[in-house]
Design an enzyme around this catalytic site. Sequence first.
Site, PDB file in Angstrom:
ATOM      1  N   ARG A 240       2.331  -9.747   6.461  1.00 10.99           N
ATOM      2  CA  ARG A 240       2.668  -8.452   7.070  1.00 10.99           C
ATOM      3  C   ARG A 240       2.427  -8.427   8.576  1.00 10.99           C
ATOM      4  NH1 ARG A 240       1.547  -3.361   3.263  1.00 10.99           N
ATOM      5  NH2 ARG A 240       2.897  -4.003   1.558  1.00 10.99           N
TER       6      ARG A 240
ATOM      7  N   ASP B 270      -0.897  12.436   8.569  1.00  9.86           N
ATOM      8  CA  ASP B 270      -0.858  11.014   8.203  1.00  9.86           C
ATOM      9  C   ASP B 270      -1.481  10.244   9.359  1.00  9.86           C
ATOM     10  OD1 ASP B 270       0.943   9.310   5.960  1.00  9.86           O
ATOM     11  OD2 ASP B 270       0.392   8.165   7.748  1.00  9.86           O
TER      12      ASP B 270
HETATM   13  C1  LIG Z   1       2.312   5.367  -0.197  1.00  9.23           C
HETATM   14  S1  LIG Z   1       2.307   6.597   1.056  1.00  9.23           S
HETATM   15  C2  LIG Z   1       2.134   8.059   0.049  1.00  9.23           C
HETATM   16  C3  LIG Z   1       2.949   9.226   0.599  1.00  9.23           C
HETATM   17  C4  LIG Z   1       2.874  10.505  -0.243  1.00  9.23           C
HETATM   18  N1  LIG Z   1       1.556  11.067  -0.258  1.00  9.23           N
HETATM   19  C5  LIG Z   1       3.367  10.271  -1.647  1.00  9.23           C
HETATM   20  O1  LIG Z   1       2.557  10.263  -2.576  1.00  9.23           O
HETATM   21  O2  LIG Z   1       4.568  10.094  -1.831  1.00  9.23           O
HETATM   22  C6  LIG Z   1       0.655   6.381   1.722  1.00  9.23           C
HETATM   23  C7  LIG Z   1       0.466   7.016   3.088  1.00  9.23           C
HETATM   24  O3  LIG Z   1      -0.938   7.025   3.374  1.00  9.23           O
HETATM   25  C8  LIG Z   1      -1.085   6.855   4.764  1.00  9.23           C
HETATM   26  N2  LIG Z   1      -2.470   6.418   5.030  1.00  9.23           N
HETATM   27  C9  LIG Z   1      -3.034   5.210   4.758  1.00  9.23           C
HETATM   28  N3  LIG Z   1      -4.304   5.192   5.178  1.00  9.23           N
HETATM   29  C10 LIG Z   1      -4.562   6.405   5.708  1.00  9.23           C
HETATM   30  C11 LIG Z   1      -5.717   6.999   6.308  1.00  9.23           C
HETATM   31  N4  LIG Z   1      -6.863   6.323   6.457  1.00  9.23           N
HETATM   32  N5  LIG Z   1      -5.618   8.275   6.758  1.00  9.23           N
HETATM   33  C12 LIG Z   1      -4.461   8.965   6.621  1.00  9.23           C
HETATM   34  N6  LIG Z   1      -3.340   8.463   6.075  1.00  9.23           N
HETATM   35  C13 LIG Z   1      -3.390   7.190   5.613  1.00  9.23           C
HETATM   36  C14 LIG Z   1      -0.027   5.824   5.116  1.00  9.23           C
HETATM   37  O4  LIG Z   1       0.288   5.858   6.490  1.00  9.23           O
HETATM   38  C15 LIG Z   1       1.132   6.245   4.205  1.00  9.23           C
HETATM   39  O5  LIG Z   1       2.067   7.057   4.875  1.00  9.23           O
END
Ligand SMILES: C[S@@+](CC[C@H](N)C(=O)[O-])C[C@H]1O[C@@H](n2cnc3c(N)ncnc32)[C@H](O)[C@@H]1O
Length: 289
Positions: free
Chosen positions: A54, A155
């Site tokens: 990645r 996010d």
């Molecule tokens: C797989 S997506 C899920 C999106 C949505 N909540 C859903 O269930 O469809 C995970 C998201 O978590 C965010 N993320 C990961 N680590 C994070 C953190 N420490 N604080 C805030 N957001 C985070 C990522 O940027 C990503 O957009």
Amino acid sequence: MLELGSTTLAATTFEEPAERSGAELNAVRRLARIAQAHFGLDLPAGKSGMIAARLAKRMRQRGLATLDDYAQFVEADATGAALGELVEALTTHHTSFFRESRHFDFLRDQAAPQWRQQAQLNIWCAACSTGEEAFSIAMTLREAGREDARVWATDISAEVLAAAERGLYRGECFPQPYTDWMKRYLLRGRDRMEGWYRVKPEVRRMVEFAPLNLVRPTAVAGAYQAIFCRNAMLYFDRRTQQDVVRMLEAKLAPGGYLFVGHAESLTGIAHGMRYVAPAIYVKAEEDAR
Ligand SMILES: C[S@@+](CC[C@H](N)C(=O)[O-])C[C@H]1O[C@@H](n2cnc3c(N)ncnc32)[C@H](O)[C@@H]1O
């Protein structure tokens, strides 16, 4: 040469998995430790190959030849930009409208009717990715007659938040044809925007997007009637999951609901909420405590 249907594959099309040198593995572990400390990401040694793969694109973009160069770049950067790139590369942003749809049925049919006396509805959509989840919440609350609700959508990733702000999605994101609910909440693109949809302004106005790291949250106002934090915690280590759940519980209003991803169990995590339905928990009312 190998024939595959109409495609001719040269012997060099496939390769053996790359053997990682000790220096590369060391660099990957340093980067994994940084990602763990800043973002709570759980990246055990078994994920070294995934991490290296990645980061390859970011290394090329930065003109850095080795993983060690990239690790040094991240370690030396004081601006936060390198950390932002690192988390972009290591997390996934997969999401969709009305994902895990039973949560939205619950919101409309069970939660919203309980909030009839609530003058102001505040919902937090934590880890909102490109906005589909936050807009699904807003659309659902409009269906329930709560056009006045406010959705705070956060996010860690600046890239996904920029996309979310536009509220612009390809047709593949939606069931086809242009159904009744879509007509209520989406504008259909014409001419050069054919095949695209834009969330209507009255829905976009209900949602405010902002950057926020769940692991180091600052300035969260609190007292939300519902918090959606779905499919982000599964990337966190256990201790971080525990801290994040405690923080989210504290930010719920009494009687407020926490929605987590269906693949995320709160089993083994200490909290004071009650399970109400798959991946839905409720915080006790004040007088019941
Ligand atoms: C797989 S997506 C899920 C999106 C949505 N909540 C859903 O269930 O469809 C995970 C998201 O978590 C965010 N993320 C990961 N680590 C994070 C953190 N420490 N604080 C805030 N957001 C985070 C990522 O940027 C990503 O957009």
